[in-house]
Each structure stands twice: as C-alpha cells, then as structure tokens.
Design an enzyme around this catalytic site. Sequence first.
Site, PDB file in Angstrom:
ATOM      1  CG  HIS A 120      -1.961  -1.072   1.163  1.00 41.42           C
ATOM      2  ND1 HIS A 120      -2.428  -1.724   2.279  1.00 41.42           N
ATOM      3  CD2 HIS A 120      -2.629  -1.615   0.104  1.00 41.42           C
ATOM      4  CE1 HIS A 120      -3.348  -2.615   1.914  1.00 41.42           C
ATOM      5  NE2 HIS A 120      -3.477  -2.560   0.603  1.00 41.42           N
ATOM      6  CD  GLU A 130      -0.915   0.207   4.848  1.00 42.60           C
ATOM      7  OE1 GLU A 130      -0.296  -0.880   4.931  1.00 42.60           O
ATOM      8  OE2 GLU A 130      -2.158   0.274   4.789  1.00 42.60           O
ATOM      9  CG  HIS A 143       0.519  -4.256   5.033  1.00 46.41           C
ATOM     10  ND1 HIS A 143      -0.462  -3.798   4.178  1.00 46.41           N
ATOM     11  CD2 HIS A 143       1.018  -5.382   4.453  1.00 46.41           C
ATOM     12  CE1 HIS A 143      -0.550  -4.608   3.124  1.00 46.41           C
ATOM     13  NE2 HIS A 143       0.337  -5.572   3.279  1.00 46.41           N
ATOM     14  CD  GLU A 166      -1.358  -4.138   9.198  1.00 45.71           C
ATOM     15  OE1 GLU A 166      -0.988  -2.947   9.136  1.00 45.71           O
ATOM     16  OE2 GLU A 166      -2.090  -4.670   8.354  1.00 45.71           O
TER      17      GLU A 166
END
Length: 470
Positions: free
Chosen positions: A86, A89, A216, A308
């Site tokens: 992404h 990110e 991410h 994440e």
Amino acid sequence: MPDLPSAFLPLLLLSKLVAPVTFRHHRYDDLVRTLYRVHNQCPDITRLYNIGRSVKGRYLYVLEFSDHPGIHEPLEPEVKYVGNMHGNEVLGRELLLQLSEFLCEEFRNRNPRILHLIQDTRIHILPSMNPDGYEVAAAQGPSTSGYLVGRNNANGVDLNRNFPDLNTYFHYNEKYGGPNHHLPLPDNWKSQVEPETRAVIQWIRSLNFVLSANLHGGAVVANYPYDKSLDHRFRGPHRTSNSPTPDDQLFQTLAKVYSYAHGWMHQGWNCGDYFPDGITNGASWYSLSKGMQDFNYLHTNCFEITLELSCNKFPRQEELQREWLGNREALIQFLEQVHQGIKGMVIDENSNNLTGAVISVTGINHDVTSAQDPSQGMTPFTVGEHGDYFRLLLPGTYTVTAKAPGYDPQTVIVTVGPAGPTLVNFQLNRSTSQVFPVQKAPGRGQGSRPKQSRTPKKKDTATKRHRGPA
C-alpha cells in the site's frame, strides 16, 4: 565473567557493530540510488534485479543477499520481504532499505551472526511493491489528513485485494477431496490482476520461497493466515471469525517470533487495539479476500505473514530511527526462522533429482513440493535440476512421506529439534505396478551435490479491535 543469558546474545551480536545509517524518507529515485549503493558496496554478496514495472513504468527492484547471488544452492532456503504494498504505508519501505544497508555493513564488519545468515540463506528484499502509490502519498506528506491517499496503485486498485482467490477452492477440496497445495490459477488470471500483482505472482512462481513477510502500517501486530474466513461471502468482511490454516500452530509461532523480538509489539496494547501476544489470525480481525499471504500459502511452498508495524501509516522522519531500533532484531530473527523443520533432497534410484515431488506430513493437511527449475515453470513433476525441499515444522516427531508419479512412495519418522533443520533425504524407486510418463527437464539430469547445512542455532522467543485495512 559469568555466561550471559542466551536471549541477550543475538542483541549483542547486532549491537556490537552497528552500521551508521541515515534516517529519512526515500522517494523513488532515492530508493533506486540506495539499492545501487548497497550493491556497489557489497557486490560479492548482492544482486539487484527487477521483477517488472508498475502501471506508470517504475521498476519493482529486488535486492538479493547470498554468498552466491543469482544462484539457488541445493538445501539453501529462499526467503523474502515485501514492503510498501500500500503506497501510503511507508515504514516497511524504509525499514527494508535500512535492513539492506545493515546486512551489507555488518557482513563487511564480519559480524558472525550476519555472516552465518548470508552464507546459509538466500534473502530477497522488495522495498516497494507499489512505487506509484508511494509517490502520491509522499507528495501529500505525513502532516495532512488524507489517510488513504496513495494506498492503491495508479489504476486505483488495492493490490492486497487483487490476487486470485484460492481459498474457496481449498475449502471445497477439503470437504470433497482434492489437492491441498499449489492450487491452480484460472486460465485468464493475468488479465484479471494489476501489473504489480502479476509481477509478484510470476516472481514467487519462479523461486522456491519458503518464508516471507509482507510489511504494512496502520496497526502494530503480526497477522497470520488465513485472512479470509470460510463464511466471508455470507457474513461479509466486517463479521469476524477465526480461520486457521492446517499449519496454525506454526504460523502463531512465526508471528510470536517477530512480536516478541520487536520493541513493543508483544505488549498487545497498541494504536488503541489489544492483541494478545501482539499477534492475530487475519480473519479473526476482519475477513480479507484475494490477499497476498493466503495466496502464497495456497499456491506455492511459501509461508507468509503480514506485519503491521506502525500506528501512523506515514511516520514523520524523526520517528524512523526509533522504529528501526524497535524492528531491527525482529527482522533478523524472522529471517532465521527459515532454518527450522526438515529439508532434504528427493532423488530416484539413479540419483536423478526429482522436482515437484510431494512431501506430506501426517496430520497436517498441507503439502509442499521439491523445488523445480524456474525455466520449467510450475510443471507438476519432472526429473531435473533442483529436487530439494523445505518443510517448516515445530519441534516434535512427525511421519513424513515423499511421493511422485511413477514411483513408490517412501515414509519415514522424523524428530525435529529446536536448533535447526533436520536433514531428511528421500530416494524413490520406480514403481513396477504402473507406469507414468515422466517429463525430463532439459540440461543436467544428475543430482547436484547438496550443500552442507550450517544453520545457526535459534533462540527461544517465543476486546475491541478496530483495524485500518491491511
């Protein structure tokens, strides 16, 4: 001086010779210059290559680390990191550039832990899967309020919702019978995915990756498959339910390795969310269809988790040093996890390597295959170049079977320890009861001499949930 606790030894090996780094954000041209600089500083252990182009024509560069870059050595596992899927990110992108500089510098400084890692592992680092989206996000900068600006690629497509959906096929096969691994792609899959997705799929089909992480931002948690719940179609993506893979305990352990080596992920409370041990099953957080980590598991031999890494998708430049220090040890420990379970060669009675042979573990409904010559694509079975396999497993005793069309299967009982992979070779004899046509790969057919394993010992590391989309 008394012996230090073993848990501190990896930290000492990394802190003793820490490379000087510059903490800043890198636009595309800066990213390319950084990769070339690392390659030029460590030409004997790196290779810079690209796997394709983005919608706007930017190359998707990969930096490889190996003592023999560009070559798959028998019994040496392949592992990858993918960042910036992404575009907005961005921390993963910067961490992977820092990791590349760190590996190069520490190898030059003869850090024994990094020497061991690069000598025994082939590491591939893709800092940015979505360079077009990053440029849009970077033009906005970290101080404005456009939370999702730059997330998608230049065609407006979320790349983590763009892989062929193989979960439905797996659940059908699980219920009615059918393969539990290397599920086939639709005939028209190339026309259904974006250029960046197509490039990554072709990349992971061309190399026998064993382990992977996809970096991410927007939360702080290690997320493991499945991302898609069994009843996703009926309940929708916002209704959560745990969706474990057949390798659920292994995936949980891999996620915990990263979480507990991370500076604060394991504490659980981050970004207003709570995740016990800092880990979560993807579908129990929210159900995601056509994601990359499920695709890796169902279509290849690769076990991938999603990391994440920051509450803020686009951290300020002054936060990057703290983030690097919080992630550095975890990034190294996760790479080392590729050296566990079992590995070996599959050969026939004439010592020809058997590629595409199926390795099954009793009680785990997910098989892997022996490696194939990339020039042959995803052919189901050949006599050819590689023939080595890798099966990640937790410590324990297992019944393992190797089988290939036209050959009698071989079954062994294996004990796996915590210190490194157990070497288990298979020699299959041609079946006399039935004959199957066997495709012979071009080139050398004799088995390669296996490289001696020098695997370093592993160290034991062992509510309301609101999530920004991964």
